[in-house]
Design a protein around this motif. Sequence first.
Motif, PDB file in Angstrom:
ATOM      1  N   PRO A 196       0.810  -1.218   0.000  1.00 10.95           N
ATOM      2  CA  PRO A 196       0.000   0.000   0.000  1.00 10.95           C
ATOM      3  C   PRO A 196       0.844   1.270   0.000  1.00 10.95           C
ATOM      4  O   PRO A 196       0.441   2.281  -0.597  1.00 10.95           O
ATOM      5  N   MET A 197       1.998   1.258   0.644  1.00 11.51           N
ATOM      6  CA  MET A 197       2.858   2.433   0.633  1.00 11.51           C
ATOM      7  C   MET A 197       3.315   2.748  -0.791  1.00 11.51           C
ATOM      8  O   MET A 197       3.327   3.916  -1.208  1.00 11.51           O
ATOM      9  N   ILE A 198       3.672   1.725  -1.538  1.00 13.22           N
ATOM     10  CA  ILE A 198       4.087   1.924  -2.929  1.00 13.22           C
ATOM     11  C   ILE A 198       2.929   2.485  -3.754  1.00 13.22           C
ATOM     12  O   ILE A 198       3.083   3.441  -4.529  1.00 13.22           O
ATOM     13  N   THR A 199       1.742   1.912  -3.566  1.00 16.66           N
ATOM     14  CA  THR A 199       0.571   2.347  -4.327  1.00 16.66           C
ATOM     15  C   THR A 199       0.200   3.788  -4.006  1.00 16.66           C
ATOM     16  O   THR A 199      -0.138   4.579  -4.903  1.00 16.66           O
ATOM     17  N   LEU A 200       0.290   4.153  -2.737  1.00 18.15           N
ATOM     18  CA  LEU A 200      -0.051   5.513  -2.337  1.00 18.15           C
ATOM     19  C   LEU A 200       0.991   6.518  -2.827  1.00 18.15           C
ATOM     20  O   LEU A 200       0.636   7.642  -3.218  1.00 18.15           O
ATOM     21  N   ALA A 201       2.248   6.147  -2.818  1.00 25.00           N
ATOM     22  CA  ALA A 201       3.276   7.031  -3.375  1.00 25.00           C
ATOM     23  C   ALA A 201       3.021   7.251  -4.865  1.00 25.00           C
ATOM     24  O   ALA A 201       3.151   8.373  -5.376  1.00 25.00           O
ATOM     25  N   ALA A 202       2.630   6.176  -5.562  1.00 26.04           N
ATOM     26  CA  ALA A 202       2.331   6.295  -6.996  1.00 26.04           C
ATOM     27  C   ALA A 202       1.075   7.122  -7.246  1.00 26.04           C
ATOM     28  O   ALA A 202       0.881   7.638  -8.352  1.00 26.04           O
ATOM     29  N   ALA A 203       0.219   7.261  -6.225  1.00 22.64           N
ATOM     30  CA  ALA A 203      -0.977   8.087  -6.351  1.00 22.64           C
ATOM     31  C   ALA A 203      -0.707   9.555  -5.999  1.00 22.64           C
ATOM     32  O   ALA A 203      -1.613  10.385  -6.076  1.00 22.64           O
ATOM     33  N   GLY A 204       0.531   9.864  -5.582  1.00 23.77           N
ATOM     34  CA  GLY A 204       0.895  11.245  -5.313  1.00 23.77           C
ATOM     35  C   GLY A 204       0.765  11.677  -3.867  1.00 23.77           C
ATOM     36  O   GLY A 204       0.811  12.874  -3.577  1.00 23.77           O
ATOM     37  N   ARG A 206      11.261  -0.164 -10.950  1.00 24.33           N
ATOM     38  CA  ARG A 206      10.418  -0.998 -11.821  1.00 24.33           C
ATOM     39  C   ARG A 206       9.001  -0.440 -11.946  1.00 24.33           C
ATOM     40  O   ARG A 206       8.284  -0.762 -12.900  1.00 24.33           O
ATOM     41  N   HIS A 207       8.591   0.408 -10.996  1.00 22.46           N
ATOM     42  CA  HIS A 207       7.209   0.885 -10.995  1.00 22.46           C
ATOM     43  C   HIS A 207       7.015   1.953 -12.075  1.00 22.46           C
ATOM     44  O   HIS A 207       7.761   2.931 -12.128  1.00 22.46           O
ATOM     45  N   PRO A 208       6.012   1.811 -12.931  1.00 21.25           N
ATOM     46  CA  PRO A 208       5.857   2.744 -14.057  1.00 21.25           C
ATOM     47  C   PRO A 208       5.459   4.160 -13.651  1.00 21.25           C
ATOM     48  O   PRO A 208       5.655   5.101 -14.427  1.00 21.25           O
ATOM     49  N   ASP A 209       4.902   4.340 -12.454  1.00 19.25           N
ATOM     50  CA  ASP A 209       4.414   5.661 -12.053  1.00 19.25           C
ATOM     51  C   ASP A 209       5.300   6.342 -11.015  1.00 19.25           C
ATOM     52  O   ASP A 209       4.921   7.376 -10.452  1.00 19.25           O
ATOM     53  N   LEU A 210       6.481   5.775 -10.757  1.00 20.22           N
ATOM     54  CA  LEU A 210       7.383   6.349  -9.768  1.00 20.22           C
ATOM     55  C   LEU A 210       8.736   6.657 -10.389  1.00 20.22           C
ATOM     56  O   LEU A 210       9.197   5.951 -11.294  1.00 20.22           O
ATOM     57  N   ILE A 211       9.379   7.716  -9.878  1.00 15.71           N
ATOM     58  CA  ILE A 211      10.753   8.038 -10.251  1.00 15.71           C
ATOM     59  C   ILE A 211      11.530   8.317  -8.971  1.00 15.71           C
ATOM     60  O   ILE A 211      10.940   8.576  -7.915  1.00 15.71           O
ATOM     61  N   ARG A 212      12.855   8.251  -9.070  1.00 13.02           N
ATOM     62  CA  ARG A 212      13.661   8.655  -7.929  1.00 13.02           C
ATOM     63  C   ARG A 212      13.534  10.169  -7.768  1.00 13.02           C
ATOM     64  O   ARG A 212      13.681  10.924  -8.727  1.00 13.02           O
ATOM     65  N   ALA A 213      13.245  10.584  -6.553  1.00 13.27           N
ATOM     66  CA  ALA A 213      13.122  12.015  -6.287  1.00 13.27           C
ATOM     67  C   ALA A 213      14.465  12.699  -6.550  1.00 13.27           C
ATOM     68  O   ALA A 213      15.528  12.097  -6.351  1.00 13.27           O
ATOM     69  N   PRO A 214      14.466  13.962  -7.017  1.00 13.18           N
ATOM     70  CA  PRO A 214      15.719  14.654  -7.346  1.00 13.18           C
ATOM     71  C   PRO A 214      16.509  15.070  -6.108  1.00 13.18           C
ATOM     72  O   PRO A 214      16.003  15.031  -4.989  1.00 13.18           O
ATOM     73  N   PHE A 215      17.758  15.479  -6.352  1.00 13.64           N
ATOM     74  CA  PHE A 215      18.659  15.994  -5.313  1.00 13.64           C
ATOM     75  C   PHE A 215      18.960  14.952  -4.230  1.00 13.64           C
ATOM     76  O   PHE A 215      18.921  15.236  -3.041  1.00 13.64           O
ATOM     77  N   GLN A 216      19.248  13.726  -4.654  1.00 13.79           N
ATOM     78  CA  GLN A 216      19.603  12.681  -3.696  1.00 13.79           C
ATOM     79  C   GLN A 216      20.553  11.689  -4.337  1.00 13.79           C
ATOM     80  O   GLN A 216      20.666  11.605  -5.556  1.00 13.79           O
ATOM     81  N   LYS A 217      21.243  10.935  -3.500  1.00 10.66           N
ATOM     82  CA  LYS A 217      21.993   9.758  -3.902  1.00 10.66           C
ATOM     83  C   LYS A 217      21.317   8.545  -3.277  1.00 10.66           C
ATOM     84  O   LYS A 217      20.881   8.610  -2.122  1.00 10.66           O
ATOM     85  N   PRO A 218      21.215   7.436  -4.007  1.00 11.45           N
ATOM     86  CA  PRO A 218      20.714   6.215  -3.365  1.00 11.45           C
ATOM     87  C   PRO A 218      21.606   5.836  -2.179  1.00 11.45           C
ATOM     88  O   PRO A 218      22.809   6.115  -2.171  1.00 11.45           O
ATOM     89  N   LEU A 219      21.006   5.207  -1.183  1.00 12.64           N
ATOM     90  CA  LEU A 219      21.700   4.819   0.042  1.00 12.64           C
ATOM     91  C   LEU A 219      21.763   3.295   0.153  1.00 12.64           C
ATOM     92  O   LEU A 219      20.912   2.595  -0.398  1.00 12.64           O
TER      93      LEU A 219
END
Length: 304
Positions: free
Chosen positions: A226-234, A247-260
Amino acid sequence: MNIQESHSLNWDDLKFFLAVSRSGTIRGGADSIQVNHTTLARRLSVMEERIGSRLFDRSKQGLVLTQLGEDLLPYAERVEEEMATASRIIVGRDAEPSGTVFVTLPHGLAMTSVMDDLSAFAARYPDISLNLTFTNDVADLTRREADVSLRVAHEVTDDVVGRKLVQMSQAAYCTRSYADGISDNGGEGLHFIGWHEPEGATTAKWIRDSCYPKAQLKHRVSELVPMITLAAAGLGMAYLACNIGDRHPDLIRAPFQKPLPYRSLWLLLHRDLRNTARVRLFVDFLAERITSRKNEFWVAGTDP
């Protein structure tokens, strides 16, 4: 123990006794071993009648072990352990690549390429069936709750044969429209979706350690999907393993960050099942497929 000489305990007696002692109720015990609760109540009553003494006291809170029940408990647990060991040895001698492999894995992996691996395995070995249990609970492989377990963890300390397949990266994910409103200001004005954080908290250690320490914890969910689905809903940003978020078609990595850095993906089985043909085939197949795509799990640019 003052057990009548006319009654010898058998494994079914002890199995029913253990189920009730662990759950504290007849219904809970019946559910745990998948029998009808009426059957379990009857078998327990017969057992107590033959022994000539109660094993449980009834109370408003449920069933509580009597002194006799407490004395019997460690013996019953020892028999259970021996039966589980015998079962593993018998199964471990299976040399034919057929039958069922029982696998547990966390819910989040249902949204990853691991599902493609499972499908490919089934196509290559049509005589082997997969019984998949998606759960965030840790399966006890020593009790044969599963043959194989995929686990996301930093370390594994169980008495099992374990392979750390890949280490994983994580990042904050959001929709493209949400990303358009993000500035390079440490996350000020942004909202995260949390997971099990205490009610009323507006931040958490993982937020303060992130690239958005000024963002606020606003929403909460009890499960990952549900967290993934809600993030994809904005609804806001969510920290996800990169092999899920990318892999999720409606999500992108938020800008101004490095993966951890995140946890590792482990493939576990009990040591007695190492030579079982179907289990060995499954473990080797899955390990080869997943490790060949390690860049999907540990992504370029991850802050070491």
